[in-house]
Design a protein around this motif. Structure first.
Motif, mmCIF file in Angstrom:
data_model
loop_
_atom_site.group_PDB
_atom_site.id
_atom_site.type_symbol
_atom_site.label_atom_id
_atom_site.label_comp_id
_atom_site.label_asym_id
_atom_site.label_seq_id
_atom_site.Cartn_x
_atom_site.Cartn_y
_atom_site.Cartn_z
ATOM 1 N N ASN A 1 0.839 -1.198 0.000
ATOM 2 C CA ASN A 1 0.000 0.000 0.000
ATOM 3 C C ASN A 1 0.875 1.249 0.000
ATOM 4 O O ASN A 1 2.098 1.182 0.159
ATOM 5 N N VAL A 2 0.242 2.406 -0.144
ATOM 6 C CA VAL A 2 0.997 3.644 -0.340
ATOM 7 C C VAL A 2 1.820 4.009 0.889
ATOM 8 O O VAL A 2 2.947 4.524 0.772
ATOM 9 N N LYS A 3 1.324 3.724 2.089
ATOM 10 C CA LYS A 3 2.080 4.046 3.299
ATOM 11 C C LYS A 3 3.360 3.224 3.390
ATOM 12 O O LYS A 3 4.422 3.722 3.775
ATOM 13 N N PHE B 1 4.922 1.966 0.825
ATOM 14 C CA PHE B 1 5.768 2.461 -0.265
ATOM 15 C C PHE B 1 6.552 3.703 0.177
ATOM 16 O O PHE B 1 7.760 3.803 -0.045
ATOM 17 N N ILE B 2 5.866 4.629 0.832
ATOM 18 C CA ILE B 2 6.523 5.855 1.307
ATOM 19 C C ILE B 2 7.563 5.535 2.374
ATOM 20 O O ILE B 2 8.692 6.037 2.335
ATOM 21 N N SER C 1 4.711 4.626 -8.830
ATOM 22 C CA SER C 1 3.659 5.413 -8.184
ATOM 23 C C SER C 1 2.592 5.845 -9.188
ATOM 24 O O SER C 1 1.402 5.845 -8.878
ATOM 25 N N TYR D 1 0.397 2.663 -9.738
ATOM 26 C CA TYR D 1 -0.412 2.115 -8.649
ATOM 27 C C TYR D 1 -1.068 3.175 -7.755
ATOM 28 O O TYR D 1 -2.050 2.873 -7.079
ATOM 29 N N TYR D 2 -0.517 4.385 -7.725
ATOM 30 C CA TYR D 2 -1.112 5.450 -6.905
ATOM 31 C C TYR D 2 -1.220 6.737 -7.726
ATOM 32 O O TYR D 2 -0.681 7.788 -7.342
ATOM 33 N N ASP E 1 -2.580 9.849 -5.792
ATOM 34 C CA ASP E 1 -2.076 10.156 -4.459
ATOM 35 C C ASP E 1 -1.043 11.276 -4.536
ATOM 36 O O ASP E 1 -0.344 11.436 -5.544
ATOM 37 N N VAL F 1 1.757 11.464 -3.214
ATOM 38 C CA VAL F 1 3.143 11.001 -3.338
ATOM 39 C C VAL F 1 3.595 11.014 -4.797
ATOM 40 O O VAL F 1 4.771 11.278 -5.100
ATOM 41 N N THR F 2 2.671 10.787 -5.722
ATOM 42 C CA THR F 2 3.005 10.828 -7.149
ATOM 43 C C THR F 2 3.353 12.254 -7.571
ATOM 44 O O THR F 2 4.308 12.483 -8.318
#
Length: 333
Positions: A2-4, A6-7, A53, A56-57, A60, A62-63
């Motif tokens: 998940n994005v968290k 990934f970060i 990113s 998949y995101y 978000d 982050v991208t």
């Protein structure tokens, strides 16, 4: 992942790349063989992270962050000695429009807040014109006389008026932008308050059967002026939103990152304010027909639309050119 996750997995490398960009930007004395090798590795890794990113995101933040980080790295790697004139031209022709299109939701939010104030005060004064004295500041309420509209056309110092109007409008824009530091509360107040003033005045002139005349004196400069205030207000709302809901990042980071974006949006409005001030100082009070003033308004709207369309095309081309020069084109995973 998940994005968290990934970060968390890549955050340290991104911070390291940011610090390295800042170091290498200071001059040739900071450039060493080790720094170059490290920069190349971190840059390519960030490009890979951006590609992942985007897949998949895509929506978000982050991208958006990685896109900015890779762009800064690319600019450092391939920067040319371009003239200040070219940099200014690029900013107003492409970058400003790109930022505006990225943050359009906040600009629309600013417009909605203004409309809420305008509609509320319009209905209140339309219901009872005496409400104008409780809604507007005393100096404005006492000085408005619908029957005198247009009686002094051409009888004002246009240069002085234009300079005064430009200064006032830029002050409003700066306040609307700076209000973001108050978590957007001051920005919201300014947008609603300015809407209240316009709505109340519109209702008063409507009540006196002067609505057509009133808008003829407002829309020539107002179309550009309100657009710029919405952009500045949107910049303040963006900063306030990121401070209020910082997401996966600290408020300090969000203030730094989105503060820069907001400042760029604000700077991009300055030429538009100058144009609006010139129109308001020289054309609005001019002794010309109301129809001619409406024609100026139509031309300003067409000019704004064309500016955004061409700016969007230039921004898209700039992104494609940047991608074509990147050592990592996003085809790997």
């Amino acid at each position: 992942m998940n994005v968290k996750q990934f970060i968390k997995q890549h955050r340290e490398e991104w911070k390291q790349l940011e610090q390295l960009i800042a170091t290498l930007s200071k001059g040739r004395k900071t450039i060493t063989g080790d720094n170059i090798i490290l920069f190349s590795r971190l840059y390519q890794k960030a490009a890979q992270n951006l590609s992942y990113s985007q897949t998949y995101y895509p929506h978000d933040e982050v991208t958006q962050y990685l896109n900015g980080l890779v762009s800064k790295s690319h600019n450092l790697l391939y920067k040319d000695q371009v003239s200040s004139v070219k940099q200014i031209h690029h900013f107003f022709a492409a970058k400003f429009i790109g930022l505006l299109l990225e943050q359009w939701k906040f600009v629309v939010a600013a417009m909605i807040l203004f409309a809420i104030g305008a509609i509320g005060s319009f209905l209140s004064v339309l219901n009872d014109p005496l409400h104008i004295y409780s809604i507007l500041p005393p100096e404005i309420a006492r000085g408005v006389d619908p029957e005198q509209l247009g009686s002094r056309d051409g009888a004002v110092d246009s240069s002085l008026m234009s300079a005064s109007i430009m200064t006032n409008n830029i002050k409003v824009a700066i306040l609307a932008f700076a209000g973001g530091i108050t978590f957007g509360i001051l920005t919201v107040y300014l947008l609603i308050y300015n809407g209240i003033i316009i709505g109340a005045l519109a209702a008063l002139f409507w009540h006196h059967g002067k609505a057509y005349d009133f808008w003829a004196y407002i829309v020539p400069h107002g179309m550009i002026e309100l657009t710029t205030i919405f952009i500045a207000g949107g910049a303040g709302l963006l900063m306030g939103y990121k401070l209020f809901i910082p997401g996966s990042y600290s408020r300090g980071y969000q203030l730094k990152e989105h503060g820069k974006r907001s400042v760029q949006l604000l700077l991009g409005t300055i030429p538009l304010f100058i144009i609006a001030g010139i129109i308001e100082g020289f054309i609005t009070p001019a002794a010309i027909s109301l129809e001619a003033k409406y024609m100026v308004a139509i031309l300003t709207v067409l000019g704004l639309v064309l500016y955004i369309v061409f700016g969007k095309l230039k921004h898209s081309h700039a992104i494609k050119d940047s991608d074509s020069l990147s050592p990592y084109n996003g085809t790997q995973r």
